[in-house]
Write a protein that holds these residues in place. Structure first.
Motif, short mmCIF file in Angstrom:
data_model
loop_
_atom_site.label_atom_id
_atom_site.label_comp_id
_atom_site.label_asym_id
_atom_site.label_seq_id
_atom_site.Cartn_x
_atom_site.Cartn_y
_atom_site.Cartn_z
N GLY A 147 3.81 -10.02 -17.00
CA GLY A 147 2.53 -10.20 -17.70
C GLY A 147 1.30 -10.22 -16.82
N VAL A 148 1.44 -9.86 -15.55
CA VAL A 148 0.27 -9.81 -14.66
C VAL A 148 -0.18 -8.35 -14.54
CG1 VAL A 148 -0.59 -10.26 -12.32
CG2 VAL A 148 1.07 -11.82 -13.37
N TRP A 149 -1.33 -8.06 -15.13
CA TRP A 149 -1.81 -6.68 -15.19
C TRP A 149 -2.95 -6.41 -14.22
CZ3 TRP A 149 1.55 -3.95 -17.75
CH2 TRP A 149 2.29 -4.58 -18.76
N ASP A 150 -3.47 -7.47 -13.63
CA ASP A 150 -4.58 -7.33 -12.68
C ASP A 150 -4.03 -7.39 -11.26
OD1 ASP A 150 -6.00 -8.69 -15.23
OD2 ASP A 150 -7.46 -7.51 -14.09
N VAL A 151 -4.26 -6.32 -10.51
CA VAL A 151 -3.66 -6.18 -9.20
C VAL A 151 -4.76 -5.83 -8.19
CG1 VAL A 151 -2.01 -4.82 -7.86
CG2 VAL A 151 -1.53 -5.33 -10.25
N ALA A 152 -4.69 -6.42 -7.00
CA ALA A 152 -5.72 -6.15 -5.99
C ALA A 152 -5.12 -5.68 -4.68
CB ALA A 152 -6.56 -7.40 -5.74
N GLU A 153 -5.88 -4.83 -4.02
CA GLU A 153 -5.54 -4.33 -2.70
C GLU A 153 -6.81 -4.35 -1.85
OE1 GLU A 153 -2.65 -3.07 -1.31
OE2 GLU A 153 -1.48 -3.64 -3.08
N ASN A 154 -6.63 -4.32 -0.51
CA ASN A 154 -7.82 -4.33 0.34
C ASN A 154 -7.90 -3.17 1.32
OD1 ASN A 154 -5.89 -5.13 2.16
ND2 ASN A 154 -7.17 -6.70 3.12
N ARG A 155 -6.94 -2.26 1.27
CA ARG A 155 -7.01 -1.08 2.13
C ARG A 155 -6.79 0.17 1.29
NH1 ARG A 155 -4.17 -2.51 7.88
NH2 ARG A 155 -5.27 -4.49 8.16
N ASP A 156 -7.65 1.16 1.53
CA ASP A 156 -7.64 2.33 0.66
C ASP A 156 -6.31 3.08 0.67
OD1 ASP A 156 -8.75 4.47 -1.00
OD2 ASP A 156 -8.64 5.64 0.85
N ALA A 157 -5.76 3.35 1.85
CA ALA A 157 -4.56 4.20 1.90
C ALA A 157 -3.40 3.53 1.16
CB ALA A 157 -4.18 4.49 3.34
N GLU A 158 -3.21 2.25 1.43
CA GLU A 158 -2.12 1.52 0.76
C GLU A 158 -2.38 1.43 -0.74
OE1 GLU A 158 -1.48 -2.38 2.40
OE2 GLU A 158 0.01 -2.91 0.86
N ALA A 159 -3.61 1.15 -1.10
CA ALA A 159 -3.96 1.01 -2.52
C ALA A 159 -3.76 2.32 -3.27
CB ALA A 159 -5.42 0.55 -2.65
N ALA A 160 -4.22 3.42 -2.67
CA ALA A 160 -4.12 4.72 -3.34
C ALA A 160 -2.66 5.08 -3.60
CB ALA A 160 -4.81 5.80 -2.49
N ALA A 161 -1.83 4.86 -2.60
CA ALA A 161 -0.41 5.19 -2.75
C ALA A 161 0.25 4.31 -3.81
CB ALA A 161 0.30 5.04 -1.40
N LYS A 162 -0.07 3.03 -3.78
CA LYS A 162 0.56 2.11 -4.72
C LYS A 162 0.09 2.38 -6.16
CE LYS A 162 1.21 -1.66 -2.35
NZ LYS A 162 0.92 -3.02 -1.82
N ALA A 163 -1.20 2.63 -6.30
CA ALA A 163 -1.73 2.91 -7.64
C ALA A 163 -1.08 4.18 -8.20
CB ALA A 163 -3.25 3.06 -7.60
N ARG A 164 -0.86 5.15 -7.33
CA ARG A 164 -0.21 6.39 -7.78
C ARG A 164 1.22 6.09 -8.23
NH1 ARG A 164 -0.06 9.13 -3.07
NH2 ARG A 164 -2.30 8.97 -2.76
N GLU A 165 1.95 5.33 -7.42
CA GLU A 165 3.34 5.02 -7.79
C GLU A 165 3.45 4.21 -9.06
OE1 GLU A 165 6.67 4.07 -5.49
OE2 GLU A 165 5.60 4.35 -3.59
N CYS A 166 2.42 3.40 -9.32
CA CYS A 166 2.48 2.49 -10.46
C CYS A 166 1.64 2.98 -11.64
CB CYS A 166 2.00 1.10 -10.05
SG CYS A 166 2.99 0.34 -8.75
N ALA A 167 1.27 4.25 -11.64
CA ALA A 167 0.32 4.78 -12.63
C ALA A 167 0.81 4.53 -14.06
CB ALA A 167 0.08 6.26 -12.39
N ALA A 168 2.11 4.62 -14.28
CA ALA A 168 2.64 4.49 -15.64
C ALA A 168 2.46 3.08 -16.20
CB ALA A 168 4.12 4.88 -15.67
N LEU A 169 2.20 2.12 -15.32
CA LEU A 169 2.10 0.73 -15.78
C LEU A 169 0.74 0.39 -16.39
CD1 LEU A 169 3.86 -1.00 -12.74
CD2 LEU A 169 4.81 -0.60 -15.00
N ARG A 170 -0.23 1.25 -16.21
CA ARG A 170 -1.57 1.02 -16.77
C ARG A 170 -2.14 -0.35 -16.39
NH1 ARG A 170 -3.23 4.88 -19.75
NH2 ARG A 170 -4.83 3.60 -20.75
#
Ligand SMILES: *Cc1c(COP(=O)(O)O)cnc(C)c1O
Length: 253
Positions: free
Chosen positions: A56-79
């Motif tokens: 139930g945690v839908w708000d996610v934070a990152e602080n580095r672009d490369a790591e964030a971009a890759a993770k957001a891509r992998e998790c795209a289906a989770l909205r």
């Protein structure tokens, strides 16, 4: 660790963090529903993001672009709703805008222009998001709670980033003029050398002033694993929690 054991561990950590938020709320008569828990997943694998979403945690934070971009891509289906909480180099603005829903550490005019241009160059990225009021990329001004009047701008000795309180109105006006951005509030990291409580109280005053001028700027992003109690007591609407939720960061950074 087997994935089901990891999910159970995250569930237990989440319950403990939610209990801390509720306890802090109770001391000042706040409703815990008014505090959004943002999981800071830096250093942790995408599988953890998926576990948290399942919990139930839908708000996610990152602080580095490369790591964030890759993770957001992998998790795209989770909205999920992605928060970028780190410093942003202007040449990364386009990348950050491509996945982030909220930028927390806005600290200079040049970055306002870079983010605005990136949004306007790619408006569908932002319009596709239905969760946020207003149109545009949500941004928060990072306030340097260490700053002393006249001590100069962002990144001063010992500072943890952000603008001095006296610079808030001019940066806010710049954001307000940016078509692609929506001013949603303020963000801060507690200073290292002074107690967090009074620092967060000062942040709340700055927030109230800003909000009287810009009603959309109602968010206060403050509080991490070690100081979320003080932040919630002072009125934080968004807490950014890493270690208490996910444990020590395993990935090399
Ligand atoms: C890492 C980080 C957090 C979370 O810190 P924890 O101590 O792990 O809870 C919060 N905010 C920012 C800006 C961070 O970089």
């Amino acid at each position: 660790m087997a994935e089901d054991a990891r999910r159970a561990e995250l569930a237990a950590n989440l319950a403990a963090v939610r209990a801390r938020i509720a306890a802090a709320c109770a001391t000042v008569g706040r409703d815990p529903a008014d505090v959004t828990l943002i999981a800071v997943t830096k250093g942790h694998p995408p599988a953890d993001v998926a576990h948290l979403a399942a919990l139930g945690v839908w708000d996610v934070a990152e602080n580095r672009d490369a790591e964030a971009a890759a993770k957001a891509r992998e998790c795209a289906a989770l909205r999920l709703r992605w928060h970028f909480v780190g410093q942003i180099q202007t040449n990364k603005a386009r990348s950050v805008v491509s996945y982030a829903d909220v930028v927390h550490a806005l600290d200079r005019e040049r970055l306002v222009r870079a983010l605005d241009a990136a949004v306007l160059a790619d408006p569908h990225l932002v319009q596709a998001r239905d969760d946020l009021p207003g149109e545009g990329l949500a941004v928060l001004l990072q306030i340097d709670l260490d700053s002393r009047p006249g001590a100069g701008t962002s990144g001063g000795a010992g500072g943890r980033g952000g603008i001095a309180p006296e610079q808030v109105s001019s940066l806010a006006a710049t954001v307000d003029r940016a078509e692609g951005l929506v001013l949603r509030g303020v963000m801060a990291i507690a200073p290292r050398k002074v107690p967090a409580g009074p620092a967060f109280a000062r942040l709340a005053e700055i927030s109230a002033q800003l909000r009287s001028r810009y009603p959309s700027a109602s968010w206060i992003s403050a509080g991490m694993s070690s100081d979320l109690h003080d932040a919630v007591r002072a009125g934080a609407t968004h807490v950014r929690v890493g270690r208490s939720l996910l444990g020590p960061r395993p990935l090399t950074r």
